[in-house]
Design a protein around this motif. Structure first.
Motif, short mmCIF file in Angstrom:
data_model
loop_
_atom_site.label_atom_id
_atom_site.label_comp_id
_atom_site.label_asym_id
_atom_site.label_seq_id
_atom_site.Cartn_x
_atom_site.Cartn_y
_atom_site.Cartn_z
N VAL A 40 0.84 -1.20 0.00
CA VAL A 40 0.00 0.00 0.00
C VAL A 40 0.87 1.25 0.00
CG1 VAL A 40 -1.67 1.35 1.33
CG2 VAL A 40 -1.98 -1.12 1.08
N LEU B 159 -1.80 -3.43 -5.50
CA LEU B 159 -2.98 -3.55 -4.64
C LEU B 159 -3.63 -4.93 -4.72
CD1 LEU B 159 -4.61 -0.04 -5.14
CD2 LEU B 159 -3.22 -0.85 -3.23
N ARG C 202 -7.43 -0.55 0.47
CA ARG C 202 -7.30 -0.90 -0.94
C ARG C 202 -8.29 -0.09 -1.78
NH1 ARG C 202 -8.03 -6.14 -0.80
NH2 ARG C 202 -5.92 -6.87 -1.32
#
Length: 231
Positions: A23, A56, A66
């Motif tokens: 992330v 992702l 996400r």
């Protein structure tokens, strides 16, 4: 961009999980892509955002995080695709994003991201000549934005909050409302609805001036001058 090592998390500390690191890298790629797009390096920006989207897919990422980062990447990717002449591909990127955002629990973040996506979609619709659809999208977004802001005070005069707290309206939301009004004014001008164009652009100028948004005000004033000449 900082060095990217799988063993380290967003701040380079050991012990971060692979999902957290993925992330962090996706966010970094989005920031880098935005910088590239600002410099008119849209192909490079597109490559970076596709890398971010692929990251992702890493298992274990929090679904809410996400969804947020994916939405930001897809929205900017849509813009960059349009800038390279692939407007239809850009619209495809935005398809279904609104339904996905309904799953985002953070109400303020959901509203902000929805506004970004809807304004982008409206701009792309106008670029491909679907002016009525683009204007209709802007109509809906302006109405929604004004509803969200009314509890925080008059978005034009900056009056006191309706709940008595005296807190000012969200600056970013006000900036996006001014942008939406400017975009709708420009769209009306493109289809020769000059009175509506002048009205929207005048409102955008008032809003930007009242809330110290100098860049937005300057852009709207320039467009307003052109609209007045055509009216």
């Amino acid at each position: 961009m900082p060095a990217q090592t799988p063993a380290r998390g967003p701040r380079g500390t050991r012990g971060s999980t692979a999902p957290d690191h993925a992330v962090s890298l996706a966010r970094q790629l989005h920031r880098s892509a935005r910088d590239a797009a600002t410099a008119d390096r849209h192909p490079a920006a597109i490559r970076q955002m596709r890398r971010g989207l692929a990251l992702l897919d890493t298992p274990g990422i929090d679904p809410q995080e996400r969804l947020e980062v994916r939405t930001r990447l897809r929205n900017t990717l849509a813009f960059c695709l349009a800038e390279t002449g692939k407007v239809d591909d850009g619209l495809t990127q935005l398809a279904g994003v609104g339904q996905e955002l309904a799953q985002l629990r953070d109400e303020a973040l959901r509203a902000h991201l929805s506004t970004l996506v809807n304004l982008n979609r409206a701009a792309l619709l106008c670029r491909v000549g679907r002016m009525d659809e683009g204007i209709a999208q802007l109509d809906r977004e302006i109405e929604l934005s004004e509803r969200r802001l009314v509890a925080l005070g008059d978005p034009v005069t900056g009056g006191p909050a309706a709940n008595g707290s005296g807190a000012g309206a969200d600056r970013e939301a006000l900036d996006l409302l001014a942008l939406a009004l400017s975009n709708r004014g420009n769209a009306h001008g493109e289809v020769h609805r000059h009175d509506k164009a002048v009205r929207d652009l005048h409102r955008a100028v008032e809003l930007a001036d009242a809330h110290d948004l100098p860049l937005r005000a300057a852009i709207a004033k320039h467009a307003l001058g052109n609209a007045v000449q055509r009216a």
